[in-house]
Design an enzyme around this catalytic site. Structure first.
Site, mmCIF file in Angstrom:
data_model
loop_
_atom_site.group_PDB
_atom_site.id
_atom_site.type_symbol
_atom_site.label_atom_id
_atom_site.label_comp_id
_atom_site.label_asym_id
_atom_site.label_seq_id
_atom_site.Cartn_x
_atom_site.Cartn_y
_atom_site.Cartn_z
ATOM 1 C CE LYS A 45 -3.633 -2.568 2.306
ATOM 2 N NZ LYS A 45 -4.360 -2.964 1.094
ATOM 3 C CE LYS A 229 -23.623 1.489 -3.252
ATOM 4 N NZ LYS A 229 -22.982 0.672 -2.210
ATOM 5 C CG ASP A 257 -3.095 1.284 -2.156
ATOM 6 O OD1 ASP A 257 -3.457 1.519 -0.996
ATOM 7 O OD2 ASP A 257 -2.724 0.163 -2.550
#
Ligand code: RIB
Length: 322
Positions: A45, A229, A257
Site C-alpha cells: 500500500k 458509488k 491506494d
C-alpha cells in the site's frame, strides 16, 4: 497557493511484491481452482501510494523497509524507475521482503493475504534517521502495513511542524484515541470504517453515525471510499457523496491506494477538499482498467481523460484540470 509549485509528499509505509492470479471464482476451503494467467507486480500500500503521487508529478520521499532478497531488488528497481527517492529505503538482513498473494475474480474484485516480512521491521530509529524528509514535506501519507508504533512516531514528528497527515487505515486495526486526534484526513473503505468503529454499516445513516464517531475524536475529515458509488466526504460541516467515474473494471487491486494518492497530491497542490476528492475519484477510476496494484495514471493521462468528459461549470473552473 501557487499551483505551479511541485509538491513534496513523504509516504511512510509498506513495499511488497504481489503474486497475482486471475480466476473465475475464489476457492472454498479444501478446493483447488485452476486459475488464469499469473503476474508478478510491484505492490504494497505504501509503495502503491508513492507511485501514484510520483506519476501525478509530486516529488516523493518514500520511507520503507525491504529484505536483502531477490524480491527486495524488484521493489528497489521499480521505485527508481518511478522516480521515487530511494535513499530512504532501508534494507534489513535476515528477513524476506513483503509479499502479497492476490486472487482477482472475473468482476475485478480481489482478495489478498500479505506476509509483511521486512515491513514489520520499520522502526522508530529508521524514522528518526529520516526525520528531515518528514519535516520538509507538504503532506505525510501513511497506511497500516507497518508497526503501529512507527505510525505513531511519524505522526508525532509531523505534528511538530503541523504538517497535514493523511492516514489510509488499511488493513484496518484499532487506532488509539490519542493518535486519532492528530490525523487530519482518514480514508477508510466501508469495511475498514466498520472495523474501526465496531458499527454495522448497512445504511447511509449508519455510515454517517460511524464517521461522526471518529470526527468527535478529533479527526478533521473522513473520506469513506465506496467503490463504484464514489466517496463520502465527512467533516464537521459537510456530509456529501462525491460520485465516481464509470469505467470498465479489470482489477480493483490498489484502487484505494490510487484514491489516497490522488487525494494527497491534490491537497498538497492546495486544491480544496471537495475538488480533491473529485480528483481522487478520477485517479482511482483510471487505475482499475489494467491488472496490477500500480496501474494508476500519469497527470497527462488524467488531463486527457478529463478533456473528453462532460464537466460541470464547477469542475471546469477547477485549476487542477486546466
Ligand atoms: O492495496 C493493495 C495492496 O495491498 C497490494 O499491492 C498488496 O501488496 C497489499 O499491500
Amino acid at each position: 497557493m501557487n499551483h505551479e509549485r511541485i509538491p513534496v509528499i513523504t509516504v511512510v509505509g509498506s513495499s511488497n511484491v504481489d503474486l497475482v492470479v486471475k480466476t473465475s471464482h475464489y476457492p472454498s476451503s479444501g478446493e483447488t481452482v485452476i486459475g488464469d494467467k499469473f503476474f508478478i507486480c510491484p505492490g504494497g500500500k505504501g509503495a502503491n501510494q508513492a507511485v501514484v503521487v510520483s506519476r501525478l508529478g509530486a516529488k516523493v520521499n518514500f520511507i520503507s523497509c525491504i529484505g536483502d532478497d531477490f524480491f527486495g531488488d524488484i521493489i528497489l528497481n521499480n521505485l527508481k524507475k518511478e522516480k521515487i527517492e530511494t535513499k530512504t529505503i532501508i534494507r534489513k538482513s535476515k528477513v524476506s521482503s513483503g509479499i502479497a498473494l492476490i486472487i482477482v475474480d472475473k468482476k475485478g474484485e480481489n482478495s489478498i493475504v500479505v506476509s509483511p516480512g521486512a515491513n514489520y521491521r520499520l522502526n522508530k530509529k529508521d524514522i528518526e534517521k529520516n526525520k528531515k524528509y518528514i519535516l520538509s514535506a507538504d503532506v505525510i501519507v501513511l497506511q497500516l502495513e507497518i508497526p503501529m508504533s512507527t505510525v505513531q512516531y511519524t505522526i508525532k514528528i509531523a505534528k511538530e511542524k503541523n504538517i497535514p497527515v493523511i492516514l489510509n487505515p488499511a488493513p484496518a486495526r484499532k487506532i488509539p484515541d490519542g493518535l486519532l486526534k492528530k490525523i487530519d484526513i482518514l480514508t477508510p473503505n466501508q469495511n475498514e470504517l466498520k472495523r474501526l468503529t465496531g458499527k454495522n454499516l448497512e445504511s447511509i445513516e449508519s455510515v454517517k453515525k460511524a464517521s461522526y464517531k471518529l470526527i468527535d475524536k478529533g479527526i478533521k475529515a473522513i473520506i469513506v471510499t465506496l467503490g463504484e458509488k464514489g466517496a463520502l466526504l465527512v467533516t464537521k460541516d459537510l456530509f456529501e457523496l462525491v460520485p465516481s467515474i464509470k469505467v470498465k473494471v479489470i482489477d480493483t487491486t490498489g484502487a484505494g491506494d490510487a484514491f489516497t494518492g490522488g487525494l494527497s497530491f491534490a491537497l498538497a497542490k492546495g486544491i480544496d477538499l471537495k475538488k480533491a476528492v473529485y480528483f481522487a475519484n478520477i485517479v482511482a477510476a483510471l487505475s482499475v482498467r489494467k491488472i496490477g496494484a500500480q496501474s494508476s495514471p500519469t497527470i497527462s493521462k488524467v488531463k486527457k481523460f478529463l478533456k473528453n468528459l462532460k464537466l460541470t461549470q464547477e469542475e471546469k473552473t477547477n485549476k487542477i484540470f486546466s
